[in-house]
Motif scaffolding. Sequence first.
Motif, PDB file in Angstrom:
ATOM      1  N   GLY A 249       0.813  -1.208   0.000  1.00 17.90           N
ATOM      2  CA  GLY A 249       0.000   0.000   0.000  1.00 17.90           C
ATOM      3  C   GLY A 249       0.849   1.262   0.000  1.00 17.90           C
ATOM      4  N   ILE A 250       1.881   1.288   0.845  1.00 16.29           N
ATOM      5  CA  ILE A 250       2.775   2.450   0.895  1.00 16.29           C
ATOM      6  C   ILE A 250       3.511   2.618  -0.431  1.00 16.29           C
ATOM      7  N   ASP A 251       3.955   1.505  -1.010  1.00 12.01           N
ATOM      8  CA  ASP A 251       4.637   1.558  -2.314  1.00 12.01           C
ATOM      9  C   ASP A 251       3.743   2.205  -3.374  1.00 12.01           C
ATOM     10  N   ARG A 252       2.459   1.854  -3.361  1.00 10.90           N
ATOM     11  CA  ARG A 252       1.529   2.434  -4.339  1.00 10.90           C
ATOM     12  C   ARG A 252       1.382   3.939  -4.122  1.00 10.90           C
ATOM     13  N   LEU A 253       1.314   4.350  -2.860  1.00 11.79           N
ATOM     14  CA  LEU A 253       1.172   5.768  -2.549  1.00 11.79           C
ATOM     15  C   LEU A 253       2.414   6.556  -2.955  1.00 11.79           C
ATOM     16  N   VAL A 254       3.580   5.934  -2.830  1.00  9.86           N
ATOM     17  CA  VAL A 254       4.823   6.584  -3.254  1.00  9.86           C
ATOM     18  C   VAL A 254       4.823   6.758  -4.766  1.00  9.86           C
ATOM     19  N   LYS A 255       4.415   5.714  -5.479  1.00  7.77           N
ATOM     20  CA  LYS A 255       4.424   5.751  -6.941  1.00  7.77           C
ATOM     21  C   LYS A 255       3.390   6.707  -7.522  1.00  7.77           C
ATOM     22  N   ASN A 256       2.211   6.783  -6.894  1.00 11.95           N
ATOM     23  CA  ASN A 256       1.176   7.660  -7.462  1.00 11.95           C
ATOM     24  C   ASN A 256       1.220   9.091  -6.922  1.00 11.95           C
ATOM     25  N   GLY A 257       2.197   9.371  -6.047  1.00  8.27           N
ATOM     26  CA  GLY A 257       2.400  10.736  -5.573  1.00  8.27           C
ATOM     27  C   GLY A 257       1.630  11.114  -4.321  1.00  8.27           C
ATOM     28  N   GLN A 258       0.764  10.223  -3.823  1.00  6.29           N
ATOM     29  CA  GLN A 258      -0.017  10.558  -2.626  1.00  6.29           C
ATOM     30  C   GLN A 258       0.859  10.679  -1.383  1.00  6.29           C
ATOM     31  N   PHE A 259       1.885   9.821  -1.294  1.00  6.43           N
ATOM     32  CA  PHE A 259       2.778   9.888  -0.138  1.00  6.43           C
ATOM     33  C   PHE A 259       3.440  11.266  -0.074  1.00  6.43           C
ATOM     34  N   ALA A 260       3.958  11.728  -1.206  1.00  8.30           N
ATOM     35  CA  ALA A 260       4.616  13.034  -1.251  1.00  8.30           C
ATOM     36  C   ALA A 260       3.646  14.156  -0.897  1.00  8.30           C
ATOM     37  N   LYS A 261       2.401  14.020  -1.344  1.00  5.43           N
ATOM     38  CA  LYS A 261       1.387  15.035  -1.062  1.00  5.43           C
ATOM     39  C   LYS A 261       1.100  15.123   0.437  1.00  5.43           C
ATOM     40  N   ILE A 262       0.957  13.960   1.080  1.00 10.91           N
ATOM     41  CA  ILE A 262       0.707  13.921   2.521  1.00 10.91           C
ATOM     42  C   ILE A 262       1.921  14.462   3.271  1.00 10.91           C
ATOM     43  N   SER A 263       3.102  14.086   2.815  1.00 10.06           N
ATOM     44  CA  SER A 263       4.348  14.522   3.438  1.00 10.06           C
ATOM     45  C   SER A 263       4.516  16.042   3.349  1.00 10.06           C
ATOM     46  N   GLN A 264       4.232  16.599   2.191  1.00  8.72           N
ATOM     47  CA  GLN A 264       4.329  18.049   1.996  1.00  8.72           C
ATOM     48  C   GLN A 264       3.370  18.784   2.926  1.00  8.72           C
ATOM     49  N   LYS A 265       2.199  18.212   3.120  1.00  8.42           N
ATOM     50  CA  LYS A 265       1.187  18.828   3.987  1.00  8.42           C
ATOM     51  C   LYS A 265       1.702  19.012   5.405  1.00  8.42           C
TER      52      LYS A 265
END
Length: 275
Positions: A249-265
């Motif tokens: 799940g985390i890998d998918r979020l990293v690849k689709n940019g959601q992880f970066a979006k949450i991190s930036q927030k």
Amino acid sequence: MMKKIALTSLTVGAGFLLVACSSSTASQKKNDTWKTAEKTKTITIGFDNTFVPMGFKAKDNTNQGFDIDLANAVFKEYDIKVKWQPINWSMKEAELKKGDIDLIWNGYTVTKAREKQVLFSKPYMAGQQELITKAEAKITKTADMKGKTVGVQSGSSGYSDFNAQPEVLKNVVSGKTITQYSNFDQGFLDLQNGRIDGLLVDQVYGDYYLKQNKLGSDYNTLLMNYTSEPTAVGARKTDKELITKINQGIDRLVKNGQFAKISQKWFGRDVYPGK
């Protein structure tokens, strides 16, 4: 008499069977958390609801934070709703072992001691400890803490580091001891009031707290030279499938940019290791 003995035997036997079935069910729940979550569409995560910005109760009584957003996003991929359970952080592994929670996901750093008790996911963030002191104290290096007092949250990786690597800070401070607090707020209050000279805390927490409360000019932060410890999710040793699903799940979020979006927030940058 023989009938009474037979009836007693049957009753005892039934009792053992009932206990065995109950134990089997409890064991199955612990061994198959992923299957249970798939079926019930819910999973329980334990967290310290004062740990800003990883996971905390906001003024409107909602649970907010980086790990809250990340875990909710991961399990949304599987159509599973997260139930957030506030816990005493010093009892987190015990809560997990008892089955009161299914995961520990709240700025949980990987240590050798913890690896003996839980199964970790892949790291999704690097971790460092820092010492917060009053600016007026002019503490700019560890040696400046000689003979002074320091505090830390009970059960935190900072407490483990303090004892495991005494050459960094323990051998310098007064009595080679550290005051423990149930949460960061209590420790910071003592720091404000001069009851301790420094507070050992996760860097992301300390920096965020000072920035949000506009206290940057009143306090100094000093990075501690402890061995870097990554942040990951903790599960019971038997929950290998659950950890695999979290990693995916985390890998998918990293690849689709959601992880970066949450991190930036929450941090203004991408905190995924290697970024």
